[in-house]
Write an enzyme that holds these catalytic residues in place. Structure first.
Site, PDB file in Angstrom:
ATOM      1  N   LYS A 204       0.818  -1.216   0.000  1.00 11.66           N
ATOM      2  CA  LYS A 204       0.000   0.000   0.000  1.00 11.66           C
ATOM      3  C   LYS A 204       0.851   1.265   0.000  1.00 11.66           C
ATOM      4  O   LYS A 204       2.032   1.244   0.323  1.00 11.66           O
ATOM      5  CB  LYS A 204      -0.982  -0.045   1.174  1.00 11.66           C
ATOM      6  CG  LYS A 204      -2.080  -1.067   0.867  1.00 11.66           C
ATOM      7  CD  LYS A 204      -3.215  -1.047   1.824  1.00 11.66           C
ATOM      8  CE  LYS A 204      -4.281  -2.028   1.311  1.00 11.66           C
ATOM      9  NZ  LYS A 204      -5.271  -2.345   2.330  1.00 11.66           N
ATOM     10  N   ARG A 238      -3.649 -10.045   5.013  1.00  7.63           N
ATOM     11  CA  ARG A 238      -4.060 -10.085   3.596  1.00  7.63           C
ATOM     12  C   ARG A 238      -2.875  -9.604   2.766  1.00  7.63           C
ATOM     13  O   ARG A 238      -2.499  -8.434   2.862  1.00  7.63           O
ATOM     14  CB  ARG A 238      -5.287  -9.182   3.409  1.00  7.63           C
ATOM     15  CG  ARG A 238      -5.849  -9.206   1.994  1.00  7.63           C
ATOM     16  CD  ARG A 238      -7.044  -8.260   1.879  1.00  7.63           C
ATOM     17  NE  ARG A 238      -7.637  -8.297   0.559  1.00  7.63           N
ATOM     18  CZ  ARG A 238      -7.177  -7.639  -0.487  1.00  7.63           C
ATOM     19  NH1 ARG A 238      -6.115  -6.865  -0.373  1.00  7.63           N
ATOM     20  NH2 ARG A 238      -7.778  -7.723  -1.666  1.00  7.63           N
TER      21      ARG A 238
HETATM   22  N1  HH2 Z   1      -7.304  -3.910   0.712  1.00 12.08           N
HETATM   23  C1  HH2 Z   1      -7.615  -3.950  -0.600  1.00 12.08           C
HETATM   24  C2  HH2 Z   1      -8.755  -4.618  -1.044  1.00 12.08           C
HETATM   25  N2  HH2 Z   1      -9.536  -5.290  -0.184  1.00 12.08           N
HETATM   26  N3  HH2 Z   1     -10.002  -6.013   2.008  1.00 12.08           N
HETATM   27  C3  HH2 Z   1      -9.707  -6.023   3.306  1.00 12.08           C
HETATM   28  N4  HH2 Z   1     -10.473  -6.719   4.168  1.00 12.08           N
HETATM   29  N5  HH2 Z   1      -8.625  -5.354   3.801  1.00 12.08           N
HETATM   30  C4  HH2 Z   1      -7.791  -4.637   2.996  1.00 12.08           C
HETATM   31  O1  HH2 Z   1      -6.816  -4.025   3.507  1.00 12.08           O
HETATM   32  C5  HH2 Z   1      -8.084  -4.597   1.592  1.00 12.08           C
HETATM   33  C6  HH2 Z   1      -9.230  -5.311   1.135  1.00 12.08           C
HETATM   34  C7  HH2 Z   1      -6.717  -3.252  -1.581  1.00 12.08           C
HETATM   35  O2  HH2 Z   1      -5.759  -4.170  -2.104  1.00 12.08           O
HETATM   36  P1  HH2 Z   1      -5.911  -4.848  -3.550  1.00 12.08           P
HETATM   37  O3  HH2 Z   1      -7.128  -5.717  -3.584  1.00 12.08           O
HETATM   38  O4  HH2 Z   1      -4.648  -5.524  -3.935  1.00 12.08           O
HETATM   39  O5  HH2 Z   1      -6.072  -3.606  -4.530  1.00 12.08           O
HETATM   40  P2  HH2 Z   1      -7.247  -3.141  -5.485  1.00 12.08           P
HETATM   41  O6  HH2 Z   1      -8.377  -2.700  -4.585  1.00 12.08           O
HETATM   42  O7  HH2 Z   1      -6.656  -2.026  -6.296  1.00 12.08           O
HETATM   43  O8  HH2 Z   1      -7.686  -4.312  -6.325  1.00 12.08           O
END
Ligand code: HH2
Length: 275
Positions: A204, A238
């Site tokens: 992040k 995660r």
């Molecule tokens: N962070 C992201 C997405 N979903 N869910 C939970 N429970 N906690 C988190 O910290 C979280 C989440 C963001 O990461 P990512 O899915 O890799 O990115 P993007 O939203 O751009 O797909």
């Protein structure tokens, strides 16, 4: 919890697999690396991301979940804020819903209860489109905790199994660098919610602010933050990089156990004191 994003625009390019076959292969590889849970997302929630329609989000995640339900015993999670996408995902074999809006969409809590599924509720301020517009809190730890407490209450009132709920402070979702650091430093305060704590710091932007690295270069910072979160009480991490994180967590876990053993009086010492 390993991340697989069936999207063209997730913030970490290395996590993107738009093809269902590639996405399920990636998920299985992450299970081999030691992931217990696979989190499949069909909509990026990065700051400024635009919403994806239900039909498109389902078209992305459902074939992946169907393949995985037939091939792995890992826990399958769908990362969605939409009740209709969650409904189709649970039908396709998902075991739990990871809802970054903490039950904003009508019917989500009731759906999870009816389907006897697991649920992760995460704190977010506003929506991905608006959340980074000057986020402000008086006490970020207390405010995030009380938001999660209300979400847990709503889930349990709807009939979600109290033992199947995880809480997540939502690192990077409507928070400045200082807010993210305060939450990570204050993770112990979330124990009061009585639920396993899920934390997502992987790659992040707060890590980029601290290290000057792009998302593709944030592996070291991500592993460090996962270890820090685990030592402060996170139960589920995660992450995008399972093998590296798992290795670091094995060391962190051993240290945590050694510290607990050193703090607890030994049975021999207790016997001595009783004599
Ligand atoms: N962070 C992201 C997405 N979903 N869910 C939970 N429970 N906690 C988190 O910290 C979280 C989440 C963001 O990461 P990512 O899915 O890799 O990115 P993007 O939203 O751009 O797909």
């Amino acid at each position: 919890m390993a991340v697989v994003n069936v999207t063209p625009d997730s913030f970490h390019a290395g996590s993107r697999r738009l093809d269902a076959g590639e996405a399920s292969d990636r998920a299985l590889a992450l299970v081999d690396e030691g992931a217990d849970i696979i989190d499949i997302g069909g909509e990026s929630t990065r700051p400024g991301a635009l919403e994806v329609e239900v039909a498109e989000e389902a078209r992305r995640v459902i074939p992946v979940l169907e393949r995985l339900a037939a091939t792995t015993a890992a826990i399958l999670s769908v990362d969605t804020r939409k009740t209709e996408v969650a409904r189709r995902a649970l039908d396709a074999g998902a075991d739990m819903v990871n809802d970054v809006s903490a039950l904003d969409d009508e019917g989500m809590a009731e759906l999870v209860a009816r389907e006897k599924a697991g649920l992760a509720v995460m704190h977010m301020r506003g929506t991905p489109a608006t959340m980074q517009h000057e986020p402000a809190y008086e006490d970020v730890v207390l405010e995030v905790r009380s938001h999660l407490s209300a979400a847990v209450r709503r889930a349990e009132q709807a009939g979600v199994d109290p033992g199947a709920i995880l809480v997540d402070p939502g690192i990077g979702f409507g928070k400045t660098l200082e807010h993210n650091l305060a939450l990570l430093a204050g993770l112990e305060a979330f124990e009061a919610l009585g639920k396993p704590l899920l934390v997502g710091t992987s790659r992040k932007s707060f890590i980029g602010k601290l290290t000057g690295r792009t998302a593709e270069e944030r592996l070291m910072g991500s592993v460090a933050s996962a270890v820090a979160a685990a030592l402060r009480g996170a139960h589920v991490l995660r992450v995008h990089d399972v093998a590296e994180t798992r290795e670091a967590l094995l060391v962190a876990d051993a240290l945590k156990r050694a510290a607990a053993a050193a703090a607890a009086p030994s049975p021999a010492a207790l016997q001595g004191a009783a004599r």
